[in-house]
Design a protein around this motif. Structure first.
Motif, PDB file in Angstrom:
ATOM      1  N   THR A  97       0.827  -1.207   0.000  1.00 16.96           N
ATOM      2  CA  THR A  97       0.000   0.000   0.000  1.00 16.96           C
ATOM      3  C   THR A  97       0.858   1.253   0.000  1.00 16.96           C
ATOM      4  O   THR A  97       0.554   2.235  -0.687  1.00 16.96           O
ATOM      5  CB  THR A  97      -0.937  -0.004   1.215  1.00 16.96           C
ATOM      6  N   GLN A 137       2.293   1.895  -3.455  1.00 20.63           N
ATOM      7  CA  GLN A 137       1.259   2.443  -4.337  1.00 20.63           C
ATOM      8  C   GLN A 137       0.995   3.911  -4.014  1.00 20.63           C
ATOM      9  O   GLN A 137       0.842   4.742  -4.920  1.00 20.63           O
ATOM     10  CB  GLN A 137      -0.034   1.647  -4.170  1.00 20.63           C
ATOM     11  N   ALA A 138       0.944   4.228  -2.728  1.00 23.66           N
ATOM     12  CA  ALA A 138       0.659   5.599  -2.320  1.00 23.66           C
ATOM     13  C   ALA A 138       1.777   6.547  -2.744  1.00 23.66           C
ATOM     14  O   ALA A 138       1.524   7.651  -3.241  1.00 23.66           O
ATOM     15  CB  ALA A 138       0.454   5.663  -0.806  1.00 23.66           C
ATOM     16  N   THR A 154      -1.773   1.201   7.298  1.00 27.43           N
ATOM     17  CA  THR A 154      -2.194   0.635   6.017  1.00 27.43           C
ATOM     18  C   THR A 154      -3.581   1.133   5.643  1.00 27.43           C
ATOM     19  O   THR A 154      -3.825   1.540   4.499  1.00 27.43           O
ATOM     20  CB  THR A 154      -2.187  -0.903   6.089  1.00 27.43           C
ATOM     21  N   THR A 155      -4.484   1.133   6.610  1.00 25.21           N
ATOM     22  CA  THR A 155      -5.845   1.611   6.354  1.00 25.21           C
ATOM     23  C   THR A 155      -5.835   3.075   5.932  1.00 25.21           C
ATOM     24  O   THR A 155      -6.514   3.478   4.970  1.00 25.21           O
ATOM     25  CB  THR A 155      -6.710   1.429   7.606  1.00 25.21           C
ATOM     26  N   ARG A 163      -4.553   3.525   2.405  1.00 25.23           N
ATOM     27  CA  ARG A 163      -5.576   3.145   1.424  1.00 25.23           C
ATOM     28  C   ARG A 163      -6.599   4.271   1.260  1.00 25.23           C
ATOM     29  O   ARG A 163      -7.055   4.564   0.143  1.00 25.23           O
ATOM     30  CB  ARG A 163      -6.259   1.853   1.858  1.00 25.23           C
ATOM     31  N   GLU A 164      -6.953   4.897   2.374  1.00 20.14           N
ATOM     32  CA  GLU A 164      -7.873   6.034   2.303  1.00 20.14           C
ATOM     33  C   GLU A 164      -7.246   7.185   1.519  1.00 20.14           C
ATOM     34  O   GLU A 164      -7.931   7.882   0.758  1.00 20.14           O
ATOM     35  CB  GLU A 164      -8.256   6.491   3.709  1.00 20.14           C
ATOM     36  N   LEU A 183      -5.040   6.851  -0.875  1.00 22.94           N
ATOM     37  CA  LEU A 183      -5.068   6.477  -2.298  1.00 22.94           C
ATOM     38  C   LEU A 183      -6.411   6.865  -2.923  1.00 22.94           C
ATOM     39  O   LEU A 183      -6.456   7.390  -4.031  1.00 22.94           O
ATOM     40  CB  LEU A 183      -4.839   4.970  -2.436  1.00 22.94           C
ATOM     41  N   GLU A 184      -7.486   6.617  -2.188  1.00 26.45           N
ATOM     42  CA  GLU A 184      -8.803   7.017  -2.693  1.00 26.45           C
ATOM     43  C   GLU A 184      -8.920   8.533  -2.792  1.00 26.45           C
ATOM     44  O   GLU A 184      -9.457   9.072  -3.762  1.00 26.45           O
ATOM     45  CB  GLU A 184      -9.895   6.464  -1.774  1.00 26.45           C
TER      46      GLU A 184
END
Length: 330
Positions: free
Chosen positions: A186, A189-190, A319-320, A323-324, A326-327
């Motif tokens: 993650t 990706q970020a 991680t959470t 992911r937020e 990334l959105e």
């Protein structure tokens, strides 16, 4: 980095350091909240109060510290309300002063600067007029910051800064094995999304910045604003000094930023392409903050104040949140 450079920094050592630059304390001393450096409030025999900052060994070079001081003095000369370092005079052999005028003292293992005490409280960011005033303040600061670039201070580099933080966390083994695959994937990706956002917005003008312009560093007193703590002063895009002042849902942040810019653009132009960098900068700060904790973990004050760092729950939350982000960056 070990805390060995602070091991001998007793209250008496602090008082002696002030004596060495002709500032005679009356014995009253209070350690202030600062993780990166050691900062003390001291009362002098003449009844005034000062704040002494002892720089963390190895973090900044002398040239970088002096460039920070020069910026603060330049801002103060332009009547931008900041808290600049005091001009020092040496009262003891063995203590060297640096800067023109001299603002940095060097003696033994320590380097320190002194400023007048200037208290205040965090501004109320839910008040639109306060946001406009902060915008005007930052606009004035940036008008001075655009006069010339920093030479020695850090230059914001999203790719280099992010990848360095990632490597430090991975190489140091700070992420527990049960969380490593998800967090690493993650995070990579970020960081790629951060780099893409900056590439899409390029080329960006940069200027000398406060660098860490959160509400705790822009204080209000008697209706006037002033900035403190230029320790993270850097070269970067203007939005770096604005994004930490907006929060909430996307529409709410847009309104807050518009209000800030209504004041800001009275003194400085703003490139609207930088609006899309708010979430990338937030993401970069998250990763760099984790790396900062890791880099300072041998300092005993860090495990004491951040006991959750290194736990599986902490990295699962990271991680959470990534992911937020990334959105949000989409």
């Amino acid at each position: 980095m070990a805390i060995s450079g602070y091991a001998d920094l007793t209250p008496q050592q602090v008082l002696d350091a002030l004596d060495a630059v002709a500032l005679r304390g009356d014995g009253r001393i209070l350690q202030l909240n600062s993780y990166e450096n050691r900062v003390f409030q001291l009362f002098l025999e003449d009844g005034s109060a000062v704040v002494a900052k002892f720089y963390r060994p190895g973090r900044w070079s002398d040239a970088q510290i002096l460039e920070e001081h020069e910026f603060a003095l330049e801002l103060a000369a332009a009547e931008v309300p900041v808290v600049p370092p005091l001009v020092l005079e040496s009262a003891e052999a063995g203590v060297r002063l640096a800067g023109v005028p001299p603002t940095l003292a060097l003696g033994g293992a320590h380097r320190w600067a002194v400023a007048a005490r200037c208290a205040g409280r965090e501004p109320e960011l839910d008040d639109p007029e306060t946001l406009r005033r902060i915008g005007r303040f930052i606009g004035r600061l940036h008008a001075v910051g655009r006069r010339r670039p920093f030479v020695h201070r850090h230059h914001l580099d999203p790719r280099a800064d992010g990848r360095r933080a990632l490597a430090l966390l991975l190489d140091g083994g700070f992420v527990p094995g049960d969380q490593l695959p998800a967090w690493q994937s993650t995070c990579e990706q970020a960081l790629t999304a951060v780099e893409s956002a900056f590439a899409a917005a390029a080329p960006l003008a940069t200027l000398r910045l406060h660098g860490d312009c959160h509400p705790g560093n822009v204080l209000s007193r008697d209706g006037a604003l002033h900035a403190v703590d230029l320790d993270d002063a850097m070269q970067g895009p203007a939005v770096q000094d604005l994004w930490m002042l907006v929060s909430g849902e996307r529409s709410t942040m847009a309104r807050q930023l518009d209000t800030l810019l209504a004041g800001y653009e009275e003194f400085s132009d703003f490139d609207d392409r930088e609006r899309v960098l708010i979430e990338p900068l937030r993401t970069l700060r998250m990763v760099r903050h984790a790396a900062w904790l890791a880099e300072r973990w041998t300092d005993p004050s860090f495990p004491l104040n951040f006991p959750y760092f290194g736990t599986s729950a902490y990295w699962s939350q990271q991680t959470t949140q990534l992911r937020e982000q990334l959105e949000a960056m989409e």
